[in-house]
Design a protein around this motif. Structure first.
Motif, mmCIF file in Angstrom:
data_model
loop_
_atom_site.group_PDB
_atom_site.id
_atom_site.type_symbol
_atom_site.label_atom_id
_atom_site.label_comp_id
_atom_site.label_asym_id
_atom_site.label_seq_id
_atom_site.Cartn_x
_atom_site.Cartn_y
_atom_site.Cartn_z
ATOM 1 N N CYS A 14 33.348 31.947 26.403
ATOM 2 C CA CYS A 14 34.303 32.196 27.474
ATOM 3 C C CYS A 14 33.649 32.939 28.620
ATOM 4 O O CYS A 14 32.684 33.667 28.444
ATOM 5 N N THR A 15 34.224 32.785 29.780
ATOM 6 C CA THR A 15 33.619 33.289 31.002
ATOM 7 C C THR A 15 34.011 34.728 31.302
ATOM 8 O O THR A 15 34.952 35.267 30.739
ATOM 9 N N THR A 16 33.290 35.312 32.235
ATOM 10 C CA THR A 16 33.647 36.610 32.776
ATOM 11 C C THR A 16 34.988 36.534 33.479
ATOM 12 O O THR A 16 35.280 35.569 34.146
ATOM 13 N N PHE A 17 35.843 37.579 33.292
ATOM 14 C CA PHE A 17 37.018 37.669 34.139
ATOM 15 C C PHE A 17 37.294 39.126 34.448
ATOM 16 O O PHE A 17 36.872 40.025 33.757
ATOM 17 N N ARG A 18 38.038 39.350 35.510
ATOM 18 C CA ARG A 18 38.342 40.686 35.988
ATOM 19 C C ARG A 18 39.600 40.581 36.820
ATOM 20 O O ARG A 18 40.111 39.500 37.055
ATOM 21 N N ARG A 19 40.100 41.689 37.287
ATOM 22 C CA ARG A 19 41.176 41.623 38.273
ATOM 23 C C ARG A 19 40.516 41.598 39.644
ATOM 24 O O ARG A 19 40.027 42.604 40.126
ATOM 25 N N GLU A 137 36.758 31.471 37.172
ATOM 26 C CA GLU A 137 37.969 32.281 37.174
ATOM 27 C C GLU A 137 38.940 31.767 38.220
ATOM 28 O O GLU A 137 38.565 31.467 39.355
ATOM 29 N N ILE A 138 40.216 31.656 37.838
ATOM 30 C CA ILE A 138 41.286 31.251 38.739
ATOM 31 C C ILE A 138 42.404 32.284 38.638
ATOM 32 O O ILE A 138 42.757 32.726 37.534
ATOM 33 N N THR A 139 42.968 32.675 39.787
ATOM 34 C CA THR A 139 44.049 33.646 39.818
ATOM 35 C C THR A 139 45.317 32.992 40.354
ATOM 36 O O THR A 139 45.261 32.221 41.314
ATOM 37 N N MET A 165 42.875 33.793 35.004
ATOM 38 C CA MET A 165 42.610 32.810 33.960
ATOM 39 C C MET A 165 41.130 32.465 33.945
ATOM 40 O O MET A 165 40.573 32.003 34.951
ATOM 41 N N GLY A 166 40.496 32.739 32.811
ATOM 42 C CA GLY A 166 39.082 32.433 32.643
ATOM 43 C C GLY A 166 38.880 31.013 32.159
ATOM 44 O O GLY A 166 39.695 30.473 31.410
ATOM 45 N N VAL A 167 37.769 30.409 32.580
ATOM 46 C CA VAL A 167 37.459 29.032 32.232
ATOM 47 C C VAL A 167 36.182 29.003 31.383
ATOM 48 O O VAL A 167 35.170 29.631 31.734
ATOM 49 N N ASN A 171 33.300 23.612 28.304
ATOM 50 C CA ASN A 171 34.236 22.497 28.160
ATOM 51 C C ASN A 171 35.272 22.411 29.273
ATOM 52 O O ASN A 171 36.100 21.498 29.279
ATOM 53 N N GLY A 172 35.253 23.373 30.220
ATOM 54 C CA GLY A 172 36.185 23.336 31.343
ATOM 55 C C GLY A 172 37.619 23.651 30.982
ATOM 56 O O GLY A 172 38.532 23.392 31.768
ATOM 57 N N LYS A 173 37.831 24.236 29.791
ATOM 58 C CA LYS A 173 39.184 24.585 29.365
ATOM 59 C C LYS A 173 39.434 26.069 29.586
ATOM 60 O O LYS A 173 38.512 26.876 29.619
ATOM 61 N N PHE A 174 40.723 26.424 29.706
ATOM 62 C CA PHE A 174 41.082 27.825 29.906
ATOM 63 C C PHE A 174 40.922 28.582 28.593
ATOM 64 O O PHE A 174 41.479 28.196 27.566
#
Length: 379
Positions: A14-19, A137-139, A165-167, A171-174
């Protein structure tokens, strides 16, 4: 720290995510739908920095298109709580979900949480915008209005906020979904502030079962709401003060048949008193007319001091309170509201409105909501 705990909860791919900084604003096209409502918080406040070495060290290029995922979310998320539901194939089996009071670490738990909310609260989900805020990452920004069906008075709960939402780059999935509520200072799990926020909205309140002007809640903080109102029509005359009743019989008489065609018009709520000057001294009293009425089709008032006016709608900041709206209380609420929204970067116009939903003489102190104070926000 939360970072060290959460980093073990994510799948290794899973990818990095943050606010992201952009996630605390609510500006997006189309214009006037949502505007920036708060400034950047202190640097040390809610920093999400979950960095996975596998992603950083990998030289494999991702095959997914982030913009396609943005378009997918615009189409898919509005079905979050309807019969169609979201497309679960877009989510990793080990998707991690967290909001201030709930946490799940796989797809079955994620879907269970959605089903539980749908059954108990009957949520209405409004998606405002979706945009990329990082390489993986998508917000999103949203409003969720829910009714707690298990209580006899079916209280309405309102939450606004952002979801990061981390991607999964493989595989390009959330693979992660973290919610941040606008009404909380600390969004870490488990948040007692978040639990109190839920319990506070379960209080008993009663307002008349009458039509009110339609609006959308853009943001709900701990201190006020920001709403976007649709246009509506009022019948109005001069008043004496914000908390006064002078002129009410004249505007009420209009809807009870004292007009050019003796037409009786259904009662609505609330009754507005509006001051348009800085000193709050030039006051009018207004009754909102039903939404199916247009000024051209309405009968003329019999009294010259009574008039019809179309309110074009717009954005307003609102604070709720209960009890009898004495003049000193109303003015104090106006000062508190003005101070809070200026602090958050909004620009209120001069004057304010008081909305009365209940007869204050029949409202007990533990019942909400009988009154709201409005400030029109200049965009």
């Amino acid at each position: 720290m939360a970072t060290s705990i959460l980093s073990h909860a994510f799948p290794t791919t899973c990818t990095t995510f943050r606010r992201p900084v952009s996630a605390v604003n609510i500006h997006h096209n189309p214009p006037l739908l949502l505007q920036p409502l708060q400034r950047h918080r202190k640097k040390n406040h809610i920093k999400w920095a979950i960095k996975l070495s596998l992603v950083e060290q990998s030289t494999q290029k991702s095959s997914f298109d982030l913009q396609q995922l943005v378009a997918f979310l615009y189409d898919d998320l509005p079905h979050l709580f309807d019969d169609k539901g979201i497309d679960k194939s877009a989510y990793d089996e080990r998707v991690f979900f967290r909001d201030p009071i709930t946490k799940h670490d796989d797809l079955s738990g994620y879907l269970f949480n959605i089903a539980l909310l749908k059954t108990i609260f009957r949520p209405q989900f409004q998606l405002h915008w979706v945009k990329p805020t990082g390489p993986y990452e998508i917000t999103t920004r949203w409003t969720m209005v829910m009714k707690f069906m298990l209580l006899p008075w079916k209280p309405e709960l309102v939450f606004t906020g952002t979801s990061v939402m981390g991607v999964n780059p493989e595989n390009g999935k959330f693979c992660s979904h973290v919610d941040f509520w606008d009404s909380l200072k600390k969004n870490d799990y488990f948040s007692f502030e978040g639990l109190l926020e839920v319990l506070k909205q379960l209080r008993i309140y009663k307002t008349p079962d009458l039509e009110s002007p339609k609006y959308q809640i853009l943001k709900r903080t701990a201190n006020y709401e920001v709403r976007q109102y649709d246009p509506f029509v009022v019948v109005e005359t001069n008043g004496d003060k914000l908390s006064g009743n002078t002129g009410f019989n004249d505007v009420a008489g209009y809807i009870f048949g004292k007009n050019s065609t003796t037409e009786k018009i259904p009662m609505t709520t609330p009754v507005f008193t509006q001051a348009i000057d800085v000193d709050l001294s030039k006051v009018s009293i207004q009754i909102v007319l039903p939404s199916d009425k247009e000024t051209k089709s309405l009968p003329n008032p019999n009294q010259e001091t009574v008039s019809l006016r179309k309110v074009e709608g717009g954005i307003a900041a609102v604070i709720k309170f209960s009890g009898k709206p004495m003049e000193d209380i109303v003015r104090e609420k106006e000062k508190i509201l003005r101070s809070n929204i200026i602090k958050d970067g909004l620009k209120p116009q001069p004057g304010c409105l008081l909305a009365r939903y209940n007869d204050p003489g029949r409202t007990w102190s533990f019942i909400m909501v009988c009154c709201e104070t409005f400030l029109i926000v200049a965009i």
